[in-house]
Design an enzyme around this catalytic site. Structure first.
Site, short mmCIF file in Angstrom:
data_model
loop_
_atom_site.label_atom_id
_atom_site.label_comp_id
_atom_site.label_asym_id
_atom_site.label_seq_id
_atom_site.Cartn_x
_atom_site.Cartn_y
_atom_site.Cartn_z
CB THR A 386 -2.67 1.45 -1.70
OG1 THR A 386 -1.64 0.71 -2.25
CG2 THR A 386 -2.77 2.62 -2.59
CB SER A 458 -4.09 -2.55 -9.28
OG SER A 458 -3.45 -3.64 -9.85
#
Length: 577
Positions: A386, A458
């Site tokens: 990410t 998350s």
């Protein structure tokens, strides 16, 4: 092994960079890649606000950081609007295609199939363009096209690749099948090299390996971004671009249709809010678990005087680990897309709820199985590639933006003729309903696949305020480690009083309920701390690197803005004025 081969970007040596945080008087942008940070800074110089800068930086990262920067993925924005004293959040997480079911990635016998890992069949409906557009529509000040054009220019004219990017691309384009297993455990089908359109987009014209300083040009991506710049976000979700995405899906066995694209909407949601030592902590709500998990851990830890013992004391690390264990159990059993599941956000982030959980924290490690009231069997992990960016403008507005393709380079599949990679986010659903294992497979019901549903995340973009002004802007990549990386940055600043540079550079730890193990980053932890943890019953392992927390820390006394690029990645940069 050739000198240009690198098993994984995440395994590269910790980057060199400034020995201290960059100090700025007025504004700052911190991101994974230097060209993108400079694009964001130029927007602020021209009078744009934090949202304008974040949008431009994110589009630039889609060009210069292809492993995670994207228009084919999704993510979240947490923004502080200074003149209103308000925090707003935007959800542009990908959605499951309408044709998806909870058994999409299972064999008739119920065995998990590997196709969630790579290929067009692994992708959810992308949300990045809609999300950036919604935030800009509601909070931006500059013209939309003006914010996208720098990315068009970077794609069209090209930019010199860093050594890190050269190694990363070479690993994807040149390794053989055996070496591909080193990249992410997916085996064949997990490389750019397996998809002709990806090879066309990222291979050098002469077919040789990339070296630092080579210029990467992406004409197809430039054309796609140019349409988005001139015609607005609808150009991505309808018309030629959408038709080509759907056509590629039909040809490659994917599920995304023209209807999926046309109906996609980003959503403005209420932020998650908590307090810690009098500071206001704001994060992203479901379908991100980041805000709830971070606030819950801080609530659990607020009852302990962690600073008295220090961050490397085994008792401090034990308490932090037990907070992580409980928060991730709550994540697995309570949090999912709020459009499909009733998530009791207020209850989960309350001090009373933390009081109940804290009562089970004892002097030794709690076996993770003891927290569950359902059977645990005998691994599906979130991707770590990410990327996060932080922005603070001259008026005190701030943006924490985290977005992703899931694994590095997402599905590994570029949409032919369009130049961008599609995500492989469908793997973030609980793919084997009802099966939760000690190795980390989570099968709890809230996050199983359903048509149109957003998968649990998350990602934890976070803003901390002190007396109504920005104190900290942070976030990170790292899959399930993300909330724990954010927790460490917050604790380092607010609890342990570390300098901005120390707060980001300091080693981190991670526990996620299952697998029931504690990982410590790096090799600088005192042996007494490691032994003390083992004496308390923790299964301790080491990991080379955890997270990539590009942060902004404001000194409340002087007003100095510290832009802190995380030196775990060599291409990151803090840029400002």
């Amino acid at each position: 092994m050739p000198p240009w081969f690198a098993p994984s970007v995440a395994l590269l040596a910790v980057a060199t960079g400034p020995s201290s945080a960059e100090e700025f008087a007025t504004y700052a942008v911190v991101s994974q890649e230097s060209h993108a940070s400079d694009v964001g800074r130029e927007v602020l110089r021209k009078g744009g606000n934090a949202i304008d800068s974040a949008v431009a930086t994110a589009f630039a990262l889609a060009v210069t950081h292809p492993a995670a920067g994207n228009i084919g993925g999704g993510g979240f924005i947490v923004a502080f609007v200074a003149d209103r004293g308000e925090v707003v959040t935007y959800d542009f997480r990908e959605r499951a295609p309408r044709a998806a079911t909870e058994r999409t990635y299972l064999s008739p016998e119920g065995r998990l199939l590997p196709r969630y890992r790579a290929g067009l069949w692994a992708g959810g409906v992308p949300g990045t363009v809609r999300g950036l557009a919604l935030a800009h529509e509601q909070l931006g000040t500059l013209d939309w096209a003006e914010l996208v054009r720098p990315a068009v220019d970077l794609a069209e004219r090209g930019f010199p690749v860093s050594d890190t990017l050269a190694r990363s691309l070479n690993a994807q384009l040149f390794v053989d099948d055996g070496a591909a297993d080193l990249l992410d455990g997916s085996g064949r089908g997990a490389r750019l090299a397996d998809f002709p359109a990806s090879v066309a987009a990222f291979r050098k014209p002469d077919g040789t390996p990339w070296v630092e300083g080579d210029v990467l040009r992406q004409p197809d991506l430039a054309a796609t971004l140019s349409r988005v710049a001139e015609d607005g976000p609808d150009a991505f979700y309808a018309g030629e671009i959408a038709d080509r995405i759907a056509e590629a899906m039909r040809a490659g066995g994917g599920l995304i249709s023209e209807e999926d694209l046309e109906s996609y909407e980003a959503v403005r949601r209420a932020p998650v809010h908590g307090t810690f030592r009098g500071f206001d902590v704001f994060g992203m709500g479901p379908p991100s678990s980041g805000g709830i998990v971070t606030v819950l851990m801080l609530n659990l830890l607020e009852r302990f005087d962690l600073a008295a013992d220090g961050p490397e004391d085994p008792e401090t690390l034990h308490r932090i680990t037990e907070a992580m264990r409980r928060a991730f159990f709550v994540r697995a059993t309570e949090i999912a897309d709020p459009d499909f599941v009733d998530v009791p956000v207020d209850e989960l982030t309350s001090k009373d709820f933390a009081d109940e959980l804290a009562g089970s924290i004892g002097p030794i490690a709690t076996p993770s199985e003891d927290l569950a009231d359902f059977p645990i069997a005998g691994l599906v992990a979130e991707g770590t590639d990410t990327t996060h960016l932080s922005v603070l403008d001259g008026d005190g507005n701030a943006v924490a933006l985290t977005y992703t393709l899931e694994q590095g380079y997402g599905s590994k599949a570029v949409v032919p003729g369009l130049g961008f990679l599609l995500n492989n986010e469908m793997g973030d659903f609980n793919l084997v309903p009802g099966v939760t294992s000690t190795s980390g497979l989570i099968g709890t019901r809230p996050n199983v696949i359903a048509p149109g549903k957003r998968m649990l995340s998350s990602m934890s973009p976070t803003i901390v305020l002190e007396d109504g002004k920005v104190r900290l802007v942070t976030g990170s990549p790292g899959g399930r480690t993300i909330p724990n990386t954010v927790l460490w940055v917050v604790l380092n600043v607010l609890e342990f009083g570390r300098s901005p540079r120390e707060a980001v550079d300091a080693p981190r730890s991670h526990h996620s309920w299952f697998p029931d193990r504690l990982t410590l980053e790096g090799d600088s932890w005192p042996e007494a701390a490691i032994q003390g943890l083992r004496d308390r019953g923790h299964r301790v392992r080491s990991t080379p690197l955890q997270g990539d927390a590009h942060s902004i820390v404001v000194d409340p006394g002087t007003g100095i803005i510290h832009g802190v690029n995380d030196r775990r990645r060599s291409t990151s940069k803090a840029s400002g004025g």
